[in-house]
Design a protein around this motif. Structure first.
Motif, short mmCIF file in Angstrom:
data_model
loop_
_atom_site.label_atom_id
_atom_site.label_comp_id
_atom_site.label_asym_id
_atom_site.label_seq_id
_atom_site.Cartn_x
_atom_site.Cartn_y
_atom_site.Cartn_z
N UNK A 6 0.84 -1.20 0.00
CA UNK A 6 0.00 0.00 0.00
C UNK A 6 0.87 1.25 0.00
N UNK A 7 1.92 1.24 0.81
CA UNK A 7 2.83 2.38 0.85
C UNK A 7 3.47 2.63 -0.51
N UNK A 8 3.85 1.55 -1.20
CA UNK A 8 4.48 1.71 -2.52
C UNK A 8 3.50 2.33 -3.51
N UNK A 9 2.27 1.88 -3.48
CA UNK A 9 1.25 2.46 -4.38
C UNK A 9 1.00 3.92 -4.03
N UNK A 10 0.88 4.23 -2.74
CA UNK A 10 0.64 5.61 -2.31
C UNK A 10 1.78 6.51 -2.72
N UNK A 11 3.01 6.09 -2.45
CA UNK A 11 4.17 6.93 -2.75
C UNK A 11 4.35 7.13 -4.26
N UNK A 12 4.11 6.08 -5.04
CA UNK A 12 4.24 6.18 -6.49
C UNK A 12 3.18 7.11 -7.05
N UNK A 13 1.97 7.01 -6.53
CA UNK A 13 0.87 7.86 -6.98
C UNK A 13 1.15 9.32 -6.62
N UNK A 14 1.60 9.56 -5.40
CA UNK A 14 1.84 10.94 -4.97
C UNK A 14 2.99 11.57 -5.74
N UNK A 416 -5.77 5.42 0.03
CA UNK A 416 -4.59 4.62 0.41
C UNK A 416 -4.09 5.02 1.79
N UNK A 417 -4.15 6.29 2.12
CA UNK A 417 -3.77 6.72 3.46
C UNK A 417 -4.69 6.13 4.52
N UNK A 418 -5.99 6.05 4.21
CA UNK A 418 -6.92 5.45 5.16
C UNK A 418 -6.64 3.97 5.37
N UNK A 419 -6.28 3.28 4.27
CA UNK A 419 -5.96 1.87 4.39
C UNK A 419 -4.69 1.68 5.21
N UNK A 420 -3.70 2.54 5.00
CA UNK A 420 -2.45 2.47 5.78
C UNK A 420 -2.75 2.66 7.27
N UNK A 421 -3.57 3.64 7.59
CA UNK A 421 -3.93 3.87 9.00
C UNK A 421 -4.64 2.67 9.60
N UNK A 422 -5.48 2.03 8.79
CA UNK A 422 -6.22 0.86 9.27
C UNK A 422 -5.27 -0.30 9.55
#
Length: 424
Positions: A6-14, A416-422
C-alpha cells in the motif's frame, strides 16, 4: 496485500501526481491572452491549435485546480488559476439574457454554440461549489445556486421525475432522437448527483440536501438494472429503457462514426460508469452523514459485477463495456475508466476488507502506470488496445482534460492513506 504494498502504491501515486501529472497542466493550460484554459494538446504536450473552449473543458479544469489546492497540491498557483478560470467562465460563457452557460466559445470567448446542455451545467455547479469551498469566495456559490435554480425551473420533469437534458439558448426543449430532447441518461443524472453533493457540502441548505437525496433515490430506483444492479445508459422521458444512440451534441470523442450503431445498443453497461457511480454515491452518503451500510447491497452488486466482468485478468486494466448479465463487448481500454475504477476498487476494499478488491485495484494500477500513462509528458493516452497500445494519441481535447486523471490520483491517495492507517 500488506502495508508495504500500500505504501508503494501511495508513494508512487503521490510522486507522479505532484511531479508529472499536475505540472503537465499547470505549465500549459492557462491562456495568458484571453483567460480561461487551453486544453488541446498532442502526444508531445504541444498545443494542437484546436483551441475552442467547451463548457466541459473550462468547468472541469476549474474543478481540478480547486480540488488540487484543497488537497494541498500545486501551491498558490492552483488557487490563482482557478480564480482566473472562474472569471472567464462568468464573463464569457454566462448568458446574461436567458441565464445559464453557453456550450462552446472560441479561444477569445466569442460564442460559437449557444445551446444549454444539462451535462455541462452539472459540471458548472460542481466546479463553482468546489471553488467556493476552496477559496471562501462567495461568487462561486452565487453562480452555483443560480445554475441550480435554472435547471430546477427549466430541466426538472415532475411528471416522471428526473431531468430533461438538451435545450436551445432560451431553454426551449430540443427535438427528439439525436437532438436528445426526449432522452434521459445515466451520465447526466450521475453527474447531477456529484454536483448536488458538492453544492450541499458548500451551502448546507436543506433544499439542496433534499434534491441530492431525491436524485440518489431516482438513480437507484430507475437507472440501475432491476436484476443485475448495473447502470443502464439511456431512457425515454418516462424512464423506459431505449437503445443507446449518439446525440448531435456530444461530450466526448464518440468512438462510433456517423451512422454507425453500437453492436448491442439495448444491452450494454459501462464498467467505468458503474464504478464511478458507486464511489460518488459513497461520497454523497458521507456528506449527507448517512450510513453507508444502508446502501451496501447496491454497492456490492456494482463492485462484484465490475470485478467479475470488467477487469482484464490477462492484460490488466478495465474493459469498456459489456452486457448486464455479464461478459464483455468492447475490450479496448479508455483512460477515464481506469481512473474511476481505481477509486472504486479502493472504496470497495475499504467497506468490505475483501482482498479481491485490492487485487483488482492493483491490476488496474499496474496497467495504468505501465501502459496508460505517457511518461514522456505525464498525461494519459486516451484510448488503447486491449494489450495497451495507444490508438488515440492526443493528451488533451475539449473533452479529455485533467478531471478524471488528477481527481483519480488525489482520491486514490486519500483512500490509500486510510488503508495504511487501518493496517497500523
Amino acid at each position: 496485500m500488506n502495508k508495504t504494498d500500500v505504501l508503494e502504491c501511495r508513494d508512487k501515486t503521490e510522486s507522479y501526481l505532484s511531479q508529472s501529472l499536475l505540472p503537465f497542466w499547470l505549465e500549459r493550460m492557462e491562456d495568458p491572452v484571453y483567460g480561461g484554459f487551453i486544453t488541446h494538446f498532442d502526444e508531445f504536450g504541444a498545443d494542437s491549435g484546436e483551441d475552442n473552449k467547451s463548457l466541459i473543458s473550462q468547468t472541469r479544469s476549474i474543478y481540478t485546480l480547486a480540488s488540487a489546492h484543497r488537497a494541498g497540491y500545486g501551491g498558490s498557483k492552483c488557487a490563482d488559476m482557478a480564480k482566473s478560470g472562474i472569471e472567464f467562465l462568468i464573463d464569457k460563457m454566462w448568458d446574461n439574457d436567458y441565464g445559464g452557460f453557453y456550450w462552446m466559445t472560441d479561444r477569445s470567448g466569442k460564442v460559437i454554440k449557444n445551446d444549454k446542455v444539462l451535462y455541462g451545467h452539472s459540471f458548472a455547479i460542481y466546479c463553482l461549489s468546489e471553488y467556493t469551498i476552496m477559496s471562501n469566495d462567495p461568487i462561486g456559490l452565487e453562480y452555483a445556486e443560480k445554475t441550480f435554480n435554472l435547471i430546477q425551473n427549466h430541466c426538472y420533469e415532475p411528471q416522471y421525475g428526473g431531468y430533461l437534458e438538451m435545450f436551445g439558448r432560451s431553454w426551449d426543449l430540443a427535438g427528439p432522437g439525436r437532438a436528445g430532447g426526449d432522452r434521459k441518461t445515466l451520465d447526466v443524472h450521475m453527474h447531477l448527483m456529484e454536483a448536488f453533493t458538492c453544492l450541499y457540502e458548500c451551502s448546507q441548505k436543506d433544499y439542496h440536501k433534499r434534491k441530492l437525496v431525491e436524485i440518489i433515490k431516482l438513480l437507484i430506483d430507475k437507472v440501475l438494472h432491476p436484476e443485475y444492479g448495473t447502470g443502464i445508459p439511456q431512457f425515454s422521458s418516462d424512464w423506459k429503457q431505449v437503445p443507446q444512440i449518439k446525440f448531435d451534441i456530444i461530450w466526448g470523442w464518440d468512438r462510433y462514426r456517423d451512422g454507425e450503431q453500437k453492436a448491442n445498443p439495448s444491452d450494454n453497461t459501462c464498467y467505468g460508469h458503474n464504478a464511478e457511480f458507486a464511489w460518488l454515491l459513497i461520497h454523497a452518503l458521507k456528506i449527507l452523514k448517512y450510513e453507508i451500510s444502508d446502501y451496501r447491497n447496491v454497492l456490492i452488486r456494482i463492485f462484484e459485477h465490475t470485478v467479475n466482468n470488467g477487469i482484464d485478468s490477462k492484460y490488466g486494466g478495465v474493459f469498456v463495456e459489456g452486457p448486464h448479465m455479464g461478459g464483455v463487448y468492447d475490450t479496448e481500454k479508455e483512460f477515464w475508466q481506469q481512473a474511476e475504477v481505481l477509486i472504486g476498487m479502493l472504496d470497495a476494499y475499504i467497506i468490505t476488507d475483501d482482498p479481491k478488491y485490492w487485487q483488482a485495484y492493483k491490476n488496474v494500477f499496474d496497467f495504468t502506470f505501465d501502459k496508460v500513462i505517457n511518461h514522456n509528458v505525464g498525461e494519459w493516452w486516451p484510448l488503447l488496445t486491449r494489450e495497451g497500445e495507444p490508438i488515440w494519441r492526443h493528451m488533451g481535447h475539449a473533452w479529455k482534460t485533467n478531471y478524471h486523471t488528477v481527481r483519480s490520483m488525489i482520491q486514490s491517495i486519500e483512500r490509500l492513506n486510510r488503508i495504511i492507517e487501518k493496517i497500523n
